[in-house]
Write a protein that holds these residues in place. Structure first.
Motif, PDB file in Angstrom:
ATOM      1  N   LYS A 173     -41.180 -15.828  -8.997  1.00  0.00           N
ATOM      2  CA  LYS A 173     -40.450 -16.865  -9.734  1.00  0.00           C
ATOM      3  C   LYS A 173     -41.218 -18.187  -9.721  1.00  0.00           C
ATOM      4  O   LYS A 173     -41.272 -18.902 -10.727  1.00  0.00           O
ATOM      5  CB  LYS A 173     -39.058 -17.045  -9.111  1.00  0.00           C
ATOM      6  N   TRP A 184     -33.551 -21.304  -9.749  1.00  0.00           N
ATOM      7  CA  TRP A 184     -33.287 -20.093 -10.552  1.00  0.00           C
ATOM      8  C   TRP A 184     -31.782 -19.854 -10.534  1.00  0.00           C
ATOM      9  O   TRP A 184     -31.184 -19.796  -9.475  1.00  0.00           O
ATOM     10  CB  TRP A 184     -34.014 -18.901  -9.953  1.00  0.00           C
ATOM     11  N   ASP A 185     -31.190 -19.746 -11.717  1.00  0.00           N
ATOM     12  CA  ASP A 185     -29.733 -19.574 -11.825  1.00  0.00           C
ATOM     13  C   ASP A 185     -28.991 -20.664 -11.046  1.00  0.00           C
ATOM     14  O   ASP A 185     -28.018 -20.393 -10.322  1.00  0.00           O
ATOM     15  CB  ASP A 185     -29.314 -18.190 -11.313  1.00  0.00           C
ATOM     16  N   ASP A 186     -29.464 -21.908 -11.198  1.00  0.00           N
ATOM     17  CA  ASP A 186     -28.853 -23.088 -10.571  1.00  0.00           C
ATOM     18  C   ASP A 186     -28.943 -23.078  -9.050  1.00  0.00           C
ATOM     19  O   ASP A 186     -28.260 -23.864  -8.392  1.00  0.00           O
ATOM     20  CB  ASP A 186     -27.379 -23.249 -10.996  1.00  0.00           C
ATOM     21  N   GLN A 187     -29.766 -22.197  -8.484  1.00  0.00           N
ATOM     22  CA  GLN A 187     -29.914 -22.123  -7.034  1.00  0.00           C
ATOM     23  C   GLN A 187     -31.338 -22.520  -6.633  1.00  0.00           C
ATOM     24  O   GLN A 187     -32.317 -22.095  -7.258  1.00  0.00           O
ATOM     25  CB  GLN A 187     -29.634 -20.698  -6.532  1.00  0.00           C
ATOM     26  N   GLU A 208     -31.431 -24.513 -19.174  1.00  0.00           N
ATOM     27  CA  GLU A 208     -31.443 -24.091 -17.786  1.00  0.00           C
ATOM     28  C   GLU A 208     -32.475 -24.874 -16.991  1.00  0.00           C
ATOM     29  O   GLU A 208     -33.666 -24.871 -17.310  1.00  0.00           O
ATOM     30  CB  GLU A 208     -31.746 -22.585 -17.700  1.00  0.00           C
ATOM     31  N   LYS A 229     -32.837 -18.143   0.046  1.00  0.00           N
ATOM     32  CA  LYS A 229     -32.140 -17.122  -0.721  1.00  0.00           C
ATOM     33  C   LYS A 229     -30.676 -17.528  -0.738  1.00  0.00           C
ATOM     34  O   LYS A 229     -30.010 -17.531   0.293  1.00  0.00           O
ATOM     35  CB  LYS A 229     -32.299 -15.739  -0.112  1.00  0.00           C
ATOM     36  N   TYR A 269     -36.526 -28.325 -18.025  1.00  0.00           N
ATOM     37  CA  TYR A 269     -35.539 -27.351 -18.502  1.00  0.00           C
ATOM     38  C   TYR A 269     -36.196 -26.295 -19.371  1.00  0.00           C
ATOM     39  O   TYR A 269     -37.062 -26.584 -20.198  1.00  0.00           O
ATOM     40  CB  TYR A 269     -34.462 -28.052 -19.339  1.00  0.00           C
ATOM     41  N   LYS A 295     -35.079 -25.660 -14.276  1.00  0.00           N
ATOM     42  CA  LYS A 295     -36.010 -24.802 -13.547  1.00  0.00           C
ATOM     43  C   LYS A 295     -36.765 -25.534 -12.443  1.00  0.00           C
ATOM     44  O   LYS A 295     -37.168 -24.914 -11.451  1.00  0.00           O
ATOM     45  CB  LYS A 295     -37.034 -24.191 -14.517  1.00  0.00           C
TER      46      LYS A 295
END
Length: 215
Positions: A31, A92-95, A70, A134, A66, A72
């Motif tokens: 990622k 990634w995915d707001d995390q 989203e 994680k 973005y 990044k």
């Protein structure tokens, strides 16, 4: 349960955990490389803002990157007198899945030469920290430092210095700063000077002191 069976179960569990962490780190690396490619090819939409700090010798800027809508990547840089900080957040995915902090400290050092003479040397000390996440859980923390001196023509680069594993006490500060930065997306910066810092001034001064007393 027999001791041998218990030992085998514990060993099996340990191996499974190790394999899971290895898979998580591999996923983080993939990622990270994808986001770096998007950043370096100027593919992502950017929102950039500068901010001053009243009554403090600090200024900084924030840039949000973005992919469509989203988020990044966030880059937060700021300076405090002779110290320059750079905090990078990979999302990634707001995390938050990876946070990379580097800061450079400039100072002068009287270095003893042959025959008792002293020479004033310009020193750039670089410190780096890497936090791997994680979800909201920290899975690995690393640190490295190196210095370059004006009297040494060969410059040390970060990829020539090995990371060492460290405790993860400061990982919560990274999560706190990430949460606060998320609130600043496409808004006017009002209190950016109050954002938590990844590495404190006290730690910076301690490292400078240790370097000057041992050289």
């Amino acid at each position: 349960m027999k001791p041998t069976i218990t030992l085998l179960l514990c060993l099996s569990s340990y191996i499974c955990i190790g394999q899971t962490i290895k898979e998580d780190l591999s996923d983080i690396k993939n990622k990270y490389q994808l986001i770096r490619e998007l950043v370096e090819t100027n593919t992502l939409r950017q929102y950039h803002t500068n901010y001053p700090c009243k009554n403090l010798p600090e200024k900084g800027n924030l840039t949000f990157y973005y992919n469509g809508n989203e988020l990044k990547y966030i880059m937060h840089t700021y300076t405090q007198e002779h110290i320059k900080y750079r905090n990078e957040f990979y999302i990634w995915d707001d995390q938050l899945f990876f946070q990379y902090t580097t800061y450079k400290i400039w100072y002068k050092h009287l270095e003893k030469q042959r025959y008792g003479k002293y020479n004033l040397v310009d020193v750039t000390l670089t410190l780096e920290k890497r936090f791997y996440f994680k979800g909201r859980n920290i899975i690995k923390c690393q640190f490295k430092n190196f210095e370059n001196r004006s009297n040494k023509p060969k410059k040390i680069k970060t990829n020539h210095v090995k990371n060492i594993s460290i405790g993860c006490d400061q990982a919560q500060n990274s999560l706190k700063e990430f949460d606060d930065l998320m609130c600043f997306q496409e808004n006017t910066i009002k209190d950016a000077c109050n954002l938590p810092r990844s590495i404190s001034n006290t730690e910076s001064l301690d490292i400078i002191y240790n370097n000057t007393t041992h050289n």
